[in-house]
Motif scaffolding. Structure first.
Motif, PDB file in Angstrom:
ATOM      1  N   GLY A  40    -102.135  56.209 -31.730  1.00 28.18           N
ATOM      2  CA  GLY A  40    -102.922  55.225 -32.572  1.00 28.18           C
ATOM      3  C   GLY A  40    -102.492  53.721 -32.266  1.00 28.18           C
ATOM      4  N   VAL A  41    -103.392  52.836 -32.429  1.00 30.63           N
ATOM      5  CA  VAL A  41    -103.058  51.378 -32.450  1.00 30.63           C
ATOM      6  C   VAL A  41    -103.186  50.918 -33.645  1.00 30.63           C
ATOM      7  CG1 VAL A  41    -104.210  49.332 -31.316  1.00 30.63           C
ATOM      8  CG2 VAL A  41    -104.225  51.413 -30.153  1.00 30.63           C
ATOM      9  N   CYS A  42    -102.058  50.321 -34.266  1.00 28.42           N
ATOM     10  CA  CYS A  42    -102.115  49.957 -35.821  1.00 28.42           C
ATOM     11  C   CYS A  42    -101.906  48.531 -35.656  1.00 28.42           C
ATOM     12  CB  CYS A  42    -100.709  50.329 -36.403  1.00 28.42           C
ATOM     13  SG  CYS A  42    -100.466  49.992 -37.994  1.00 28.42           S
ATOM     14  N   HIS A  43    -102.445  47.904 -37.009  1.00 22.65           N
ATOM     15  CA  HIS A  43    -102.457  46.701 -37.021  1.00 22.65           C
ATOM     16  C   HIS A  43    -101.009  45.831 -36.969  1.00 22.65           C
ATOM     17  CE1 HIS A  43    -103.972  42.580 -38.514  1.00 22.65           C
ATOM     18  NE2 HIS A  43    -104.964  43.185 -38.200  1.00 22.65           N
ATOM     19  N   ASP A  59     -98.891  46.569 -35.172  1.00 20.48           N
ATOM     20  CA  ASP A  59     -98.511  46.276 -33.314  1.00 20.48           C
ATOM     21  C   ASP A  59     -98.890  45.055 -33.159  1.00 20.48           C
ATOM     22  OD1 ASP A  59     -97.706  49.086 -32.937  1.00 20.48           O
ATOM     23  OD2 ASP A  59     -99.986  49.632 -32.422  1.00 20.48           O
ATOM     24  N   LEU A  60    -100.070  44.161 -33.739  1.00 20.41           N
ATOM     25  CA  LEU A  60    -100.445  43.060 -33.561  1.00 20.41           C
ATOM     26  C   LEU A  60     -99.428  42.182 -33.512  1.00 20.41           C
ATOM     27  CD1 LEU A  60    -103.913  42.851 -34.829  1.00 20.41           C
ATOM     28  CD2 LEU A  60    -103.437  43.138 -32.530  1.00 20.41           C
ATOM     29  N   HIS A  61     -98.429  42.161 -34.448  1.00 22.54           N
ATOM     30  CA  HIS A  61     -97.585  41.098 -34.963  1.00 22.54           C
ATOM     31  C   HIS A  61     -96.228  41.475 -34.108  1.00 22.54           C
ATOM     32  CE1 HIS A  61     -99.336  40.189 -38.719  1.00 22.54           C
ATOM     33  NE2 HIS A  61     -99.385  41.470 -39.131  1.00 22.54           N
ATOM     34  N   ILE A  62     -95.982  42.654 -33.506  1.00 19.44           N
ATOM     35  CA  ILE A  62     -94.920  42.845 -32.820  1.00 19.44           C
ATOM     36  C   ILE A  62     -95.367  42.171 -31.393  1.00 19.44           C
ATOM     37  CG2 ILE A  62     -93.213  44.432 -31.444  1.00 19.44           C
ATOM     38  CD1 ILE A  62     -94.206  46.345 -33.932  1.00 19.44           C
ATOM     39  N   TYR A  86     -99.703  40.755 -43.465  1.00 20.28           N
ATOM     40  CA  TYR A  86    -100.463  39.572 -42.811  1.00 20.28           C
ATOM     41  C   TYR A  86     -99.576  38.563 -42.998  1.00 20.28           C
ATOM     42  CZ  TYR A  86    -104.068  36.169 -42.355  1.00 20.28           C
ATOM     43  OH  TYR A  86    -104.731  35.004 -41.968  1.00 20.28           O
ATOM     44  N   GLY A  87     -99.035  38.128 -43.852  1.00 21.94           N
ATOM     45  CA  GLY A  87     -98.045  36.995 -44.042  1.00 21.94           C
ATOM     46  C   GLY A  87     -98.119  35.899 -45.075  1.00 21.94           C
ATOM     47  N   LYS A 108    -107.527  42.619 -33.453  1.00 18.73           N
ATOM     48  CA  LYS A 108    -107.308  41.239 -33.713  1.00 18.73           C
ATOM     49  C   LYS A 108    -108.580  40.373 -34.228  1.00 18.73           C
ATOM     50  CE  LYS A 108    -104.028  37.734 -32.645  1.00 18.73           C
ATOM     51  NZ  LYS A 108    -102.741  37.409 -31.519  1.00 18.73           N
ATOM     52  N   ALA A 109    -109.633  40.835 -33.556  1.00 20.40           N
ATOM     53  CA  ALA A 109    -110.867  40.126 -33.780  1.00 20.40           C
ATOM     54  C   ALA A 109    -111.513  40.631 -35.076  1.00 20.40           C
ATOM     55  CB  ALA A 109    -111.823  40.271 -32.708  1.00 20.40           C
ATOM     56  N   GLY A 110    -111.009  41.797 -35.836  1.00 22.67           N
ATOM     57  CA  GLY A 110    -111.651  42.350 -36.693  1.00 22.67           C
ATOM     58  C   GLY A 110    -112.892  43.285 -36.621  1.00 22.67           C
ATOM     59  N   ARG A 111    -112.994  43.407 -35.102  1.00 17.02           N
ATOM     60  CA  ARG A 111    -114.094  44.363 -34.782  1.00 17.02           C
ATOM     61  C   ARG A 111    -113.908  45.862 -34.865  1.00 17.02           C
ATOM     62  NH1 ARG A 111    -114.320  40.238 -30.265  1.00 17.02           N
ATOM     63  NH2 ARG A 111    -112.864  41.705 -29.214  1.00 17.02           N
ATOM     64  N   VAL A 112    -112.715  46.462 -35.610  1.00 15.95           N
ATOM     65  CA  VAL A 112    -112.590  48.007 -35.594  1.00 15.95           C
ATOM     66  C   VAL A 112    -112.795  48.357 -36.880  1.00 15.95           C
ATOM     67  CG1 VAL A 112    -110.871  49.699 -35.262  1.00 15.95           C
ATOM     68  CG2 VAL A 112    -110.871  47.671 -33.687  1.00 15.95           C
ATOM     69  N   VAL A 113    -113.678  49.170 -37.126  1.00 20.93           N
ATOM     70  CA  VAL A 113    -113.715  49.912 -38.436  1.00 20.93           C
ATOM     71  C   VAL A 113    -113.103  51.361 -38.095  1.00 20.93           C
ATOM     72  CG1 VAL A 113    -115.490  50.930 -40.201  1.00 20.93           C
ATOM     73  CG2 VAL A 113    -115.993  48.653 -38.993  1.00 20.93           C
TER      74      VAL A 113
END
Ligand SMILES: [Zn+2]
Ligand SMILES: [Zn+2]
Length: 355
Positions: A36-39, A41-44, A276-277, A338-343
């Protein structure tokens, strides 16, 4: 084996061919079929978390130094056992399909011995966070006890239980005791947030208010059983939430924390989950006067994963929308997320690569 690795933070992952590891001691080698691809993962991938006020926490400080393999939602087939893995009846066997619990601690500190690997203080080995993860055809697991049977569940859905559903499940356990009329806000309806709606429904919570800024995500939350949806950009959002018993904050930004904490009834709890931060600035007296709780929740423990898997096997946990893509699509998946395109969730299929 083939791994998709971070070679340089923020740059596309690269497909790297590596020597397949041989399991030593109690280790188990798992051939990954789904990842699975988790949000997070984007930070790492970016290499840091935003601590607000211009401060950053760099992932290299906890041992995540490129070249590094992401991926903490692993599902696969047991391929080889180390010499000290127990054999015989009831023991794990080559060929079995398993979810890999990724939040592995040192295994020997008091916290780990109490079953709280995810709070390990003396050397965590979180797959895809501190040690090589599951964006790979193979992953080395330190002990067979971290393998969980998910028989009867779709493989892509099973992969997402290891972080998405587990994180939501553990966060939900930190809410206060709920009466039948109590409302709970799920703030942020990304992959983990949608799991939050499904987990709350599985636990019998009915009055769920799904909050997001994306109508498509809100519509999906409603389909999963949220009783109400709220576009948090509307000016009356704070007023509409007022009086909630709890909030699961799957975003974790200054705005979402202000929204959730501000809307709590007396004795309510705001659970910070998302990374998110930013930073939290809040007057202290009302925290005492309103007897509210602000608590963090980080992934979940092995026992909680077994419980959430049991809910899924009994068909009590509704799957969020899942799109399975070939592993070659790893970079596109990160970009889309990252672009918020995944539902819902993207899950990478590593089966073909291993063939
Ligand atoms: Zn995750
Ligand atoms: Zn430990």
């Amino acid at each position: 084996m083939i791994s998709y690795q971070v070679i340089e933070h923020g740059k596309p992952l690269q497909r790297i061919v590596l020597q397949k590891p041989k399991p030593k001691g109690a280790e188990v080698l798992v051939r990954i079929t789904r990842s699975g691809v988790c949000h997070s993962d984007l930070h790492i991938w970016d290499g840091y978390f935003d601590w607000g006020g211009g401060r950053r926490f760099y992932v290299k400080e906890r041992g995540c130094v490129p070249p590094f393999t992401l991926g903490h939602e692993p599902f696969g087939v047991v391929e080889a056992l180390g010499p000290r893995v127990p054999r015989g009846k009831g023991a794990v066997k080559v060929g079995q399909k398993r979810i890999v619990y990724p939040w592995i601690g040192c295994g020997s500190c008091a916290v780990c011995r109490a079953g709280q690997d995810n709070y390990c203080i003396s050397g965590s080995r979180y797959l895809g966070v501190n040690v090589p993860g599951a964006y790979s055809t193979h992953v080395l697991v330190p002990d067979a006890k971290y393998l969980v049977d998910a028989g009867g569940i779709d493989e892509s859905f099973a992969a997402t239980l290891a972080c998405s559903a587990l994180t939501a499940y553990s966060a939900a356990s930190k809410l206060p005791a709920l009466g039948p009329k109590d409302r709970v806000a799920v703030i942020g309806c990304g992959g983990v947030g949608l799991s939050g709606v499904a987990v709350l429904r599985a636990k019998g919570v009915k009055n769920i208010v799904a909050c997001d800024i994306d109508p498509a995500k809100l519509a999906t939350a409603a389909k999963l059983g949220a009783a109400a949806t709220l576009d948090t950009r509307t000016p009356q959002a704070a007023e509409e939430l007022r009086g909630i018993a709890g909030a699961l904050d799957f975003v974790g930004s200054p705005a979402t924390a202000a929204l959730g904490i501000g809307a709590l009834r007396k004795g309510g709890r705001h659970v910070v989950v998302g990374l998110y931060g930013g930073e939290l600035v809040h007057p202290l007296p009302p925290i005492a006067q309103r007897a509210i709780g602000i608590v963090g929740s980080y992934v979940g423990n092995l026992q909680e994963l077994k419980e959430v898997v049991a809910l899924a096997r009994k068909k009590k946990l509704a799957p969020q929308p899942i799109e399975t893509r070939g592993a070659q699509g790893a970079n596109g998946a990160l970009e889309d997320l990252k672009a918020g395109r995944v539902v819902g969730r993207i899950v990478l299929d590593f089966e073909e690569l291993a063939a």
